[in-house]
Design a protein around this motif. Structure first.
Motif, PDB file in Angstrom:
ATOM      1  N   GLY A 457       1.092  -0.875  -0.226  1.00 32.01           N
ATOM      2  CA  GLY A 457       0.099   0.100   0.077  1.00 32.01           C
ATOM      3  C   GLY A 457       1.181   1.508  -0.351  1.00 32.01           C
ATOM      4  N   LEU A 458       2.061   1.284  -0.293  1.00 30.85           N
ATOM      5  CA  LEU A 458       3.327   2.427  -0.670  1.00 30.85           C
ATOM      6  C   LEU A 458       2.728   3.512  -1.509  1.00 30.85           C
ATOM      7  CD1 LEU A 458       5.975   0.171   0.178  1.00 30.85           C
ATOM      8  CD2 LEU A 458       4.277   2.409   1.461  1.00 30.85           C
ATOM      9  N   THR A 459       1.774   3.518  -1.324  1.00 30.40           N
ATOM     10  CA  THR A 459       1.213   4.726  -2.353  1.00 30.40           C
ATOM     11  C   THR A 459       1.677   6.050  -2.820  1.00 30.40           C
ATOM     12  OG1 THR A 459      -1.040   5.348  -2.022  1.00 30.40           O
ATOM     13  CG2 THR A 459      -0.899   3.141  -3.987  1.00 30.40           C
ATOM     14  N   ALA A 460       1.532   7.024  -3.204  1.00 24.15           N
ATOM     15  CA  ALA A 460       1.625   8.807  -2.565  1.00 24.15           C
ATOM     16  C   ALA A 460       0.465   9.416  -1.515  1.00 24.15           C
ATOM     17  CB  ALA A 460       2.008   9.725  -4.075  1.00 24.15           C
ATOM     18  N   SER A 462      -1.160   7.711   0.276  1.00 28.50           N
ATOM     19  CA  SER A 462      -1.072   6.848   1.700  1.00 28.50           C
ATOM     20  C   SER A 462       0.380   7.182   2.481  1.00 28.50           C
ATOM     21  CB  SER A 462      -1.633   5.754   2.458  1.00 28.50           C
ATOM     22  OG  SER A 462      -1.079   5.307   0.344  1.00 28.50           O
ATOM     23  N   ILE A 463       0.868   7.522   1.979  1.00 32.47           N
ATOM     24  CA  ILE A 463       2.400   7.369   2.911  1.00 32.47           C
ATOM     25  C   ILE A 463       3.248   8.810   1.955  1.00 32.47           C
ATOM     26  CG2 ILE A 463       2.587   5.606   1.606  1.00 32.47           C
ATOM     27  CD1 ILE A 463       4.420   5.476   4.887  1.00 32.47           C
ATOM     28  N   PRO A 464       3.139   9.940   2.327  1.00 32.35           N
ATOM     29  CA  PRO A 464       2.822  10.794   3.652  1.00 32.35           C
ATOM     30  C   PRO A 464       1.050  11.370   3.612  1.00 32.35           C
ATOM     31  CG  PRO A 464       3.948  12.295   2.513  1.00 32.35           C
ATOM     32  CD  PRO A 464       3.967  10.992   1.811  1.00 32.35           C
ATOM     33  N   ASN A 465       0.555  10.510   4.543  1.00 32.23           N
ATOM     34  CA  ASN A 465      -0.745  11.354   5.038  1.00 32.23           C
ATOM     35  C   ASN A 465      -0.468  12.343   5.912  1.00 32.23           C
ATOM     36  OD1 ASN A 465      -3.669  11.285   4.274  1.00 32.23           O
ATOM     37  ND2 ASN A 465      -3.990   9.516   5.060  1.00 32.23           N
ATOM     38  N   ILE A 466      -0.289  13.895   5.284  1.00 34.99           N
ATOM     39  CA  ILE A 466      -0.649  14.634   6.445  1.00 34.99           C
ATOM     40  C   ILE A 466      -1.496  15.382   6.779  1.00 34.99           C
ATOM     41  CG2 ILE A 466       0.720  16.208   7.953  1.00 34.99           C
ATOM     42  CD1 ILE A 466       3.563  14.581   6.859  1.00 34.99           C
ATOM     43  N   SER A 467      -2.881  15.649   6.724  1.00 30.36           N
ATOM     44  CA  SER A 467      -3.391  17.046   6.620  1.00 30.36           C
ATOM     45  C   SER A 467      -2.882  18.075   6.650  1.00 30.36           C
ATOM     46  CB  SER A 467      -4.520  16.367   7.512  1.00 30.36           C
ATOM     47  OG  SER A 467      -5.310  17.942   7.366  1.00 30.36           O
ATOM     48  N   ALA A 468      -3.086  19.385   6.399  1.00 30.41           N
ATOM     49  CA  ALA A 468      -2.771  20.745   6.072  1.00 30.41           C
ATOM     50  C   ALA A 468      -3.089  21.512   7.528  1.00 30.41           C
ATOM     51  CB  ALA A 468      -2.552  21.803   5.481  1.00 30.41           C
ATOM     52  N   THR A 469      -4.438  20.846   7.754  1.00 34.80           N
ATOM     53  CA  THR A 469      -5.635  21.818   8.688  1.00 34.80           C
ATOM     54  C   THR A 469      -6.077  20.195   9.853  1.00 34.80           C
ATOM     55  OG1 THR A 469      -7.660  20.553   7.456  1.00 34.80           O
ATOM     56  CG2 THR A 469      -6.264  23.199   7.188  1.00 34.80           C
ATOM     57  N   LEU A 470      -5.992  21.321  11.006  1.00 40.06           N
ATOM     58  CA  LEU A 470      -6.791  20.223  12.186  1.00 40.06           C
ATOM     59  C   LEU A 470      -8.507  20.816  11.605  1.00 40.06           C
ATOM     60  CD1 LEU A 470      -5.014  21.502  15.568  1.00 40.06           C
ATOM     61  CD2 LEU A 470      -4.219  19.241  14.671  1.00 40.06           C
ATOM     62  N   PRO A 525       6.933   8.629  -2.896  1.00 37.98           N
ATOM     63  CA  PRO A 525       8.202   9.367  -2.975  1.00 37.98           C
ATOM     64  C   PRO A 525       9.268   8.404  -1.696  1.00 37.98           C
ATOM     65  CG  PRO A 525       6.452  11.112  -1.450  1.00 37.98           C
ATOM     66  CD  PRO A 525       6.028   9.531  -2.175  1.00 37.98           C
ATOM     67  N   TYR A 526       9.136   7.748  -0.733  1.00 37.30           N
ATOM     68  CA  TYR A 526       9.969   6.877   0.099  1.00 37.30           C
ATOM     69  C   TYR A 526      10.360   5.577  -0.765  1.00 37.30           C
ATOM     70  CZ  TYR A 526       8.105   9.822   3.742  1.00 37.30           C
ATOM     71  OH  TYR A 526       7.856  10.788   4.589  1.00 37.30           O
ATOM     72  N   LEU A 527       9.114   5.577  -1.189  1.00 36.86           N
ATOM     73  CA  LEU A 527       9.362   3.983  -2.196  1.00 36.86           C
ATOM     74  C   LEU A 527      10.420   4.681  -3.521  1.00 36.86           C
ATOM     75  CD1 LEU A 527       8.214   1.319  -2.167  1.00 36.86           C
ATOM     76  CD2 LEU A 527       6.934   2.015  -3.673  1.00 36.86           C
ATOM     77  N   THR A 528      10.091   5.226  -4.382  1.00 37.86           N
ATOM     78  CA  THR A 528      10.936   5.384  -5.531  1.00 37.86           C
ATOM     79  C   THR A 528      12.250   5.852  -5.025  1.00 37.86           C
ATOM     80  OG1 THR A 528      10.335   8.127  -5.801  1.00 37.86           O
ATOM     81  CG2 THR A 528       9.426   6.424  -7.172  1.00 37.86           C
ATOM     82  N   ARG A 529      12.653   6.554  -3.295  1.00 41.42           N
ATOM     83  CA  ARG A 529      13.815   6.956  -2.807  1.00 41.42           C
ATOM     84  C   ARG A 529      14.664   5.653  -3.351  1.00 41.42           C
ATOM     85  NH1 ARG A 529      12.894  10.742   1.824  1.00 41.42           N
ATOM     86  NH2 ARG A 529      11.108  12.108   0.100  1.00 41.42           N
ATOM     87  N   ILE A 530      14.080   4.410  -2.638  1.00 40.64           N
ATOM     88  CA  ILE A 530      15.150   3.256  -2.388  1.00 40.64           C
ATOM     89  C   ILE A 530      15.361   2.667  -4.080  1.00 40.64           C
ATOM     90  CG2 ILE A 530      14.544   1.124  -1.698  1.00 40.64           C
ATOM     91  CD1 ILE A 530      12.898   1.757   0.876  1.00 40.64           C
ATOM     92  N   SER A 531      14.645   2.442  -4.896  1.00 41.51           N
ATOM     93  CA  SER A 531      14.701   2.397  -6.028  1.00 41.51           C
ATOM     94  C   SER A 531      13.137   2.383  -6.731  1.00 41.51           C
ATOM     95  CB  SER A 531      14.788   1.014  -6.007  1.00 41.51           C
ATOM     96  OG  SER A 531      14.396   0.237  -6.650  1.00 41.51           O
ATOM     97  N   GLU A 532      13.031   2.432  -8.574  1.00 37.82           N
ATOM     98  CA  GLU A 532      12.154   2.232  -9.344  1.00 37.82           C
ATOM     99  C   GLU A 532      11.600   0.990  -9.302  1.00 37.82           C
ATOM    100  OE1 GLU A 532      10.530   4.642 -11.149  1.00 37.82           O
ATOM    101  OE2 GLU A 532      11.761   5.779 -10.396  1.00 37.82           O
ATOM    102  N   ALA A 533      10.221   1.116  -8.988  1.00 34.40           N
ATOM    103  CA  ALA A 533       8.955  -0.040  -8.720  1.00 34.40           C
ATOM    104  C   ALA A 533       9.542  -0.703 -10.042  1.00 34.40           C
ATOM    105  CB  ALA A 533       7.495   0.732  -8.189  1.00 34.40           C
ATOM    106  N   GLU A 534       9.443  -2.507 -10.148  1.00 33.49           N
ATOM    107  CA  GLU A 534       9.100  -3.525 -11.015  1.00 33.49           C
ATOM    108  C   GLU A 534       8.041  -3.502 -11.035  1.00 33.49           C
ATOM    109  OE1 GLU A 534      12.239  -6.833 -10.608  1.00 33.49           O
ATOM    110  OE2 GLU A 534      13.557  -5.092 -10.542  1.00 33.49           O
ATOM    111  N   ASP A 535       7.334  -4.259 -12.434  1.00 35.31           N
ATOM    112  CA  ASP A 535       6.410  -5.043 -12.473  1.00 35.31           C
ATOM    113  C   ASP A 535       6.204  -6.002 -11.511  1.00 35.31           C
ATOM    114  OD1 ASP A 535       5.269  -2.837 -14.012  1.00 35.31           O
ATOM    115  OD2 ASP A 535       5.490  -3.411 -15.553  1.00 35.31           O
ATOM    116  N   ALA A 536       6.346  -6.852 -10.610  1.00 36.22           N
ATOM    117  CA  ALA A 536       5.640  -7.431 -10.072  1.00 36.22           C
ATOM    118  C   ALA A 536       5.698  -8.663 -11.415  1.00 36.22           C
ATOM    119  CB  ALA A 536       4.575  -7.998  -8.729  1.00 36.22           C
ATOM    120  N   GLU A 537       6.065  -9.714 -10.792  1.00 38.86           N
ATOM    121  CA  GLU A 537       6.174 -11.011 -11.272  1.00 38.86           C
ATOM    122  C   GLU A 537       5.116 -11.978 -11.349  1.00 38.86           C
ATOM    123  OE1 GLU A 537       8.402 -15.908 -12.525  1.00 38.86           O
ATOM    124  OE2 GLU A 537       9.211 -13.930 -11.865  1.00 38.86           O
TER     125      GLU A 537
END
Ligand code: SF4
Length: 858
Positions: A457-460, A462-470, A525-537
């Protein structure tokens, strides 16, 4: 520096407790880590000494005899709701949302030791409410779980613990810091410095379901290769939304063919959707607004001792269809008196005691008595039902014990409070067994180690998921109040993500899905910092039920004993038949003829399946193989939902005209929303489907109404008795029986049969037998002139009518009659070969199909 591992912290804790068990504490960040600490320490002397900061506050208040009562969340909600109504002066429906937001804001402010900004009207009112709430707490010597942190500070100073081990406390709030420094001057801190050591791969999947299915397959394979379930950890940034889908997906997987794949998590499953509890909520609702309540849920509930007198949920449904009414006390049907008596008894039970109740407490007492009288309290239930019943009663206990329960509570509010409580505060554990692997939030892995970690579930979004407002505040107000909130949250998220990845000792699999309910996702972005995602076999799902069908299919094809197979209801019988039968070909004419010679009444679907593929017919109708894909899919339930909606609507109205268009839109929208909700599916894809049906001018509903206007314009109307009607026809010795979705008729006697489709429509006239055979049946039943039958596609993303027949109605019917005859003869002759030209990618028996092995002669 000490190694930042939970094992080390737990070992130190165990060491210290040998000499000082009462005053040695292990403080961890969340309940997940607390549970893991319990697993490692196994027999702690005092369970309260392994704690989060929140539960530490409760322990301090309790042990220091502060005499303060900690109010449960249900009571806090009741208080906030009462105050919000007074101060915000809103209607109750709006107050409900405001109440939830106010509680969230109050918690954030309290944890950060901040005051509510009072320079706007809204802020002033919120501040006034918080102050009134605090005053109430003072007067009643009570606190909520969060305010308890502040109350515990002076008492913590008096306690002064000897040894306090703080394990990886990263996101401590100001209030938590105050409590900790009052409790100990010299904490032993374990801080985690994430250092990834495991082999890491980064994958992308097409859909969220594929991501979960493939992960479950990998977990099954690992377990069969000797990796114990406790060595596998599944993490996700969105646990709440992942759990219902995982529950659905994992249910189809087995380890070693027999043991269902399960998971364990400290999160609890809401009881609101457990059938036994749903029936109780329906009972309460029936006492408030009977006509809006689906009494079928109550009739369907085996745990209510109701004198049913032969009245079933199906009969009730038929009565509603015929009368078009949900005025339960006055339904006019053939079953008139008995039906009315049964419904009146249900409504009397739901209303009588509640009529005399005024306060929340009195309502709870009345409900308890009703449930006792109805036998629900004692009725035998499944383990899940039993656990849900216990959780429901403790919810009632907590609500009844609240001071606010003495106040007047209208019955609609009672229902709201109960429903919210069942959804949010009352939960039961997920069932687990020896294959249960762990699933948790990403943040719970900080400082821990597990050999194999999956982070999904490492999509842009959902992580980081920070709301600008309370809640309730603007961006500016949020910034003024907590200036570094965004930066701090971003830092914490980055820390938890790296800690989660570093928690893996041997393998770490990171993944995201490219689409979710039709919307495109980008990777975090945390994921892409590690490496480009490969299409899973994509691996074959050998451990899922459909996967097992393949093996069984080979055996059936070769007339061998069936291996131990799961997911095939008739496997045992089939195996027995194969073992004991004479060594004749599986499709011997003699055997089939004997079985089907007497088959005189068939449904068009039975014939259509054969027309499409004799082998699929053999598997479905003769062997009765379970079609797991279809049975578990939302698509099947969607079909039921739309059939119910249209059945209800067209038993009330005979057409949609330009004058009734707007009212029809509103009524259908309400029916669709209610039926989708009633289906009880909480997945994101279900929500998306609801939106596609209802949202905007391009919605399915808008397209549907346009088409209905065209029918009316042509002079067609729908008689209520020709909605979901059973039809029968005699075709020269073969009897056809089935249920037509709808028949539309004109004054001149012309009619046509309409078949709703929420998926694909049939495009091949040679295999579409249902429409022509139903047309013939209607003609035999009421006369008139048939027009060509039509499919009405009402799918989430597509709407419109179509027909596979190019010629007139008479040709259509004549061809279908001829095909029906041929098919019956072919069945009797035992011809059941796969379709040589099959292009059916979605066949539920694809894995079993002999064609895939060696062609039709195999
Ligand atoms: S895959 Fe095609 S040929 Fe095989 S059973 Fe299914 S429909 Fe028939």
């Amino acid at each position: 520096m000490k190694p930042a591992l939970l094992e080390t912290a737990c070992a130190l804790y165990s060491q210290e407790t040998k000499t000082n068990p009462f005053n040695t504490w292990l403080i961890v960040e969340n309940e997940d880590v607390r549970h893991r600490a319990f697993e490692l320490i196994k027999t702690p002397v005092l369970q309260t000494r392994i704690t989060t900061i929140k539960t530490l506050a409760h322990t301090i208040l309790k042990e220091q005899n502060a005499g303060i009562r900690i109010i449960p969340p249900e009571e806090q909600y009741l208080l906030f709701s009462a105050l919000a109504k007074k101060i915000f002066d809103k209607k109750s429906a709006e107050t409900k949302t405001i109440t939830e937001n106010l509680i969230d804001l109050y918690i954030t402010l309290t944890l950060n030791c901040a005051e509510c900004p009072a320079d706007t009207d809204k802020g002033q009112k919120a501040a006034e409410l918080f102050s009134a709430y605090r005053a109430w707490c003072r007067e009643n010597n009570a606190v909520d779980a969060i305010s308890a942190l502040a109350y515990a500070v002076p008492l913590a100073e008096q306690m002064q613990a000897d040894t306090v081990i703080c394990f990886c406390l990263k996101s401590t709030t100001k209030q938590a810091e105050k409590l900790l420094s009052a409790f100990t001057k010299n904490p032993i801190s374990f801080q985690n410095e994430p250092e990834p050591t495991a082999e890491t791969i980064v994958l992308s999947y097409k859909t969220v379901r594929e991501e979960l299915e493939q992960t479950c397959e990998k977990i099954c394979r690992m377990q069969e290769n000797g990796i114990p379930p406790e060595d596998i950890l599944l993490l996700t940034p969105a646990l709440q939304t992942t759990l219902p889908l995982l529950e659905e997906v994992a249910a189809g997987f087995r380890v070693n063919k027999t043991t269902p794949l399960t998971f364990k998590t400290p999160e609890r499953k809401s009881i609101a959707n457990i059938p036994a509890v749903r029936a109780v909520l329906a009972l309460v609702s029936a006492g408030i607004n009977a006509e809006e309540t689906d009494l079928q849920i109550i009739l369907d509930c085996p745990h209510f001792r109701i004198k049913r007198r032969g009245i079933t949920a199906g009969k009730l449904r038929k009565a509603v269809r015929i009368t078009g009414s949900t005025d339960w006390r006055n339904l006019q049907t053939d079953d008139d008196e008995t039906l009315k008596t049964v419904l009146a008894e249900i409504l009397d039970t739901a209303e009588t005691r509640q009529k005399n109740a005024e306060t929340l407490r009195e309502r709870i007492t009345a409900l308890r008595q009703d449930l006792q009288d109805l036998g629900w309290t004692e009725s035998p239930m499944t383990p899940a039902g039993h656990a849900a019943r216990t959780a429901f009663f403790s919810l009632l206990d907590r609500l009844a014990a609240a001071k606010a329960a003495e106040k007047k509570c209208p019955n609609y509010e009672f229902l709201q409070i109960l429903t919210r409580g069942c959804r949010k505060n009352a939960g039961i554990p997920y069932p687990e067994n020896e294959t249960a692997f762990k699933i948790a939030k990403i943040r719970s892995a900080a400082g821990t180690k597990t050999p194999h970690v999956f982070i999904i579930g490492l999509t842009a979004k959902s992580i980081p998921n920070i709301s600008a407002t309370l809640p309730l505040l603007t961006v500016q107000e949020t910034k003024t109040l907590l200036p570094d909130r965004y930066r701090k949250s971003a830092e914490e998220t980055a820390y938890y993500f790296s800690s989660a990845a570093a928690a893996a000792e041997k393998t770490c699999t990171l993944s995201y899905a490219k689409t979710d309910t039709g919307k495109t996702n980008s990777p975090s972005p945390y994921l892409t910092r590690i490496s480009e995602a490969e299409d899973a076999e994509i691996q074959e799902l050998q451990h899922s039920i459909p996967g097992s069908q393949k093996t069984a299919g080979y055996a059936i094809a070769k007339c061998q004993n069936l291996p131990e197979a799961f997911g095939i209801q008739s496997a045992e019988r089939t195996a027995e038949r194969i073992r004991t039968a004479e060594p004749v070909p599986a499709f011997s004419e003699e055997r089939f003829s004997a079985l089907y010679r007497e088959t005189k009444t068939v449904s068009p679907t039975f014939l259509e399946t054969y027309a499409e593929c004799p082998f699929a017919w053999y598997l479905k109708h003769h062997l009765r193989l379970e079609q797991t894909d279809a049975a578990s899919s939302e698509a099947l339930r969607l079909g039921n939902v739309m059939h119910n909606v249209l059945e209800t609507y067209f038993t009330r109205h005979d057409r949609i005209t330009p004058e009734t268009k707007d009212a029809a839109y509103r009524e259908l929208a309400e029916l669709i929303s209610a039926e989708m909700e009633r289906a009880g599916i909480k997945t994101p894809s279900w929500k998306a489907k609801t939106l596609q049906y209802l949202d905007g001018t391009k919605s399915t509903l808008a397209g549907f109404i346009e088409q209905e206007l065209a029918f009316a314009e042509q002079g067609y109307t729908t008689d209520a008795s020709w909605v979901e009607q059973e039809v029968e026809a005699d075709l020269d010795g073969i009897s056809i029986k089935g249920r037509a979705d709808r028949v539309l008729r004109k004054e001149d006697g012309t009619f046509f049969v309409l078949d709703y489709k929420t998926g694909n429509v049939k495009e091949n006239a040679e295999t579409a037998l249902q429409l022509p055979l139903y047309s013939e049946a209607v003609r035999q039943m009421i006369g008139g002139t048939p027009a060509v039958g039509q499919y009405f596609q009402i799918a989430p993303n597509s709407v419109g009518i179509s027909t596979p027949f190019e010629n007139g109605a008479e040709e259509m019917i004549a061809y279908a009659k001829q095909r029906a005859k041929e098919i019956c003869e072919a069945i009797q002759s035992g011809y059941c070969k796969p379709n040589a030209d099959c292009k059916n990618r979605y066949c539920p028996f694809k894995r079993v199909c002999r064609k895939t092995e060696g062609g039709e002669d195999d």
